[in-house]
Structure formats: structure tokens, C-alpha cells
Design a protein around this motif. Structure first.
Motif, short mmCIF file in Angstrom:
data_model
loop_
_atom_site.label_atom_id
_atom_site.label_comp_id
_atom_site.label_asym_id
_atom_site.label_seq_id
_atom_site.Cartn_x
_atom_site.Cartn_y
_atom_site.Cartn_z
N VAL A 139 0.84 -1.19 0.00
CA VAL A 139 0.00 0.00 0.00
C VAL A 139 0.88 1.25 0.00
CG1 VAL A 139 -1.72 1.29 1.32
CG2 VAL A 139 -1.85 -1.20 1.21
N LYS A 140 2.02 1.16 0.70
CA LYS A 140 2.93 2.30 0.80
C LYS A 140 4.21 2.11 -0.01
CE LYS A 140 1.47 3.34 5.53
NZ LYS A 140 1.90 3.42 6.95
N THR A 141 4.59 0.85 -0.23
CA THR A 141 5.91 0.55 -0.78
C THR A 141 5.85 -0.46 -1.92
OG1 THR A 141 6.92 0.96 1.38
CG2 THR A 141 8.22 -0.31 -0.20
N ARG A 142 6.61 -0.18 -2.96
CA ARG A 142 6.84 -1.16 -4.03
C ARG A 142 8.31 -1.57 -3.93
NH1 ARG A 142 4.56 0.85 -9.21
NH2 ARG A 142 2.67 0.14 -8.17
N MET A 143 8.55 -2.87 -3.89
CA MET A 143 9.90 -3.38 -3.67
C MET A 143 10.26 -4.43 -4.70
SD MET A 143 11.37 -4.82 -0.03
CE MET A 143 10.86 -6.53 -0.09
N SER A 144 11.53 -4.49 -5.06
CA SER A 144 11.99 -5.54 -5.97
C SER A 144 13.33 -6.07 -5.51
CB SER A 144 12.09 -5.02 -7.40
OG SER A 144 13.15 -4.10 -7.53
N LEU A 145 13.55 -7.34 -5.79
CA LEU A 145 14.80 -8.03 -5.45
C LEU A 145 15.26 -8.76 -6.69
CD1 LEU A 145 16.85 -9.12 -3.27
CD2 LEU A 145 15.25 -11.03 -2.97
N LYS A 146 16.47 -8.47 -7.18
CA LYS A 146 16.93 -9.11 -8.39
C LYS A 146 18.44 -9.31 -8.39
CE LYS A 146 16.73 -4.67 -10.79
NZ LYS A 146 16.10 -3.92 -11.89
N TYR A 147 18.86 -10.24 -9.23
CA TYR A 147 20.29 -10.56 -9.35
C TYR A 147 20.66 -10.61 -10.82
CZ TYR A 147 24.78 -12.92 -8.87
OH TYR A 147 26.11 -13.23 -8.94
N TYR A 166 10.53 1.71 -3.24
CA TYR A 166 10.07 3.03 -3.66
C TYR A 166 8.73 3.37 -3.02
CZ TYR A 166 13.68 2.58 -7.21
OH TYR A 166 14.89 2.42 -7.84
N SER A 167 8.53 4.65 -2.78
CA SER A 167 7.28 5.14 -2.22
C SER A 167 6.18 5.10 -3.29
CB SER A 167 7.45 6.58 -1.73
OG SER A 167 6.20 7.22 -1.58
N ILE A 168 5.11 4.38 -3.04
CA ILE A 168 4.01 4.29 -3.99
C ILE A 168 3.32 5.65 -4.14
CG2 ILE A 168 1.69 3.33 -4.34
CD1 ILE A 168 2.76 0.66 -3.39
N ALA A 169 3.19 6.39 -3.04
CA ALA A 169 2.54 7.70 -3.10
C ALA A 169 3.27 8.63 -4.06
CB ALA A 169 2.47 8.33 -1.71
#
Length: 201
Positions: free
Chosen positions: A148-156, A168-171
Motif C-alpha cells: 500500500v505504501k511501498t513497491r519493492m523488488s529483489l533481483k540478481y 520506492y514510495s508508492i505515493a
């Protein structure tokens, strides 16, 4: 008269059915939002720094260094930073500010071993996230989390053997021009890489 009443009744019944169907679709869409964080773990920033914090409150001239500047996006590195995340040895932490507001953080690790430790930590704390079936079949390490507040990604990346956890802040994402911001972020990544190369010389 009866015919008109019957037609009116049919029209009203049809409208009620249509309205009910639209309501069900709306509810279905609302309740099938792709929320990916383990309940109660979604962050609202990083290390006590909340999303949308104004850069001026952080005394950036004395505590941070600008490493990339692309349009309204400015990337900073703290002069003093704890480069451990529990047992994960971090390579770098980069803070993104959009129009002076804290909008994102990029956490980097180097090497497959450190990425695996980071992945284990992220999965244990936030859940396993999601990735497309194609990437899953190819065993590509690229996971994402919607909140709701945060978009996150994990990659290699196997190419340069580096892992990245970004939030990142979704707002603020919703207030940015999506295409322009993605383009600017790609340009910023090039500047950050150039800065990192100069630091390693």
C-alpha cells in the motif's frame, strides 16, 4: 397499461442485475489486489527514514554526498553508513529523492553468495514475493512486492554478478510521470555506475 408496467419491471430488473454485476466486479478487483508482503512487514521507508521526508531536514551538505542528478531525481550516499543488513555484507546503499522528498532506496550486494544471504533475509522477513511464470521457469532471480505504501523488488544479474534490493514510495510513484521517471532512473543508473567506477580507481 399492463404491458407498459411489465416492460418497466423488466427494465428495472435488468438495471438491478447490471448494477449488481458491476458491484461484484468492483469488489473482485478491489480484493484481488496483488499485495505481496507478509502481513505486518511492509516498510514505510528505510532505517527510520520515512517516505516523503524532506531532504532539508537531513542536513545533506554535512551528512550526504550527491552521486547522481537527473532532472527532479537526486541520488545520495551517506557519509557514514552501516553496510550490514543483519548478516548481509552490503556493497552500497543509495538514497533517491524526487523534488526534495525521500522516494526510494537502492541496496546493492556483490557476488552470488551475498545475494543468496540477502534473498534468504528478504524472504524470511517480507515473504517470497512474486515473479512471472516465465522467469520462474528460467530460474531468473527477479522478485517483486506490491504494498500500500511501498513497491519493492529483489533481483540478481548474472552478467555483473550484483544483486539489488530496491524500495520506492508508492505515493510518490503515483505522482510521477511513469514513462519519464523510468527513463530518468535508467539514466541515473548510468551516472551511479560511472561514480562507482571512479571511486574504485
Amino acid at each position: 397499461m399492463r404491458r407498459k408496467t411489465a416492460i418497466s419491471a423488466v427494465l428495472i430488473a435488468g438495471a438491478v442485475i447490471l448494477l449488481s454485476a458491476m458491484t461484484l466486479l468492483a469488489q473482485d478487483k478491489m480484493f484481488t489486489y496483488d499485495y505481496s508482503f507478509k502481513p505486518g512487514t511492509e516498510p514505510d521507508g528505510f532505517r527510520g527514514l520515512k517516505w516523503q521526508t524532506n531532504i532539508a531536514t537531513l542536513d545533506p551538505l554535512h551528512t550526504m554526498e550527491v552521486i547522481a542528478l537527473v532532472g527532479p531525481l537526486v541520488y545520495y550516499k551517506k557519509n557514514k553508513e552501516d553496510l550490514y543488513l543483519v548478516t548481509v555484507k552490503l556493497d552500497d546503499i543509495i538514497y533517491e529523492f524526487w523534488n526534495g522528498k525521500f522516494s526510494g532506496v537502492i541496496i546493492k550486494v556483490r557476488g552470488e553468495n551475498q545475494f543468496q544471504i540477502l534473498k534468504d533475509y528478504v524472504f524470511a522477513r517480507f515473504g517470497t514475493g512474486q515473479r512471472s511464470k516465465v522467469l520462474e521457469q528460467l530460474n531468473v532471480q527477479d522478485f517483486y512486492y506490491n504494498g500500500v505504501k511501498t513497491r519493492m523488488s529483489l533481483k540478481y544479474s548474472d552478467i555483473d554478478r550484483t544483486g539489488e534490493l530496491s524500495m520506492y514510495s508508492i505515493a510518490l510513484l503515483s505522482r510521477q510521470q511513469h514513462i519519464d521517471t523510468l527513463y530518468l532512473r535508467e539514466r541515473a543508473k548510468e551516472q551511479i555506475k560511472d561514480w562507482e567506477k571512479n571511486q574504485s580507481k
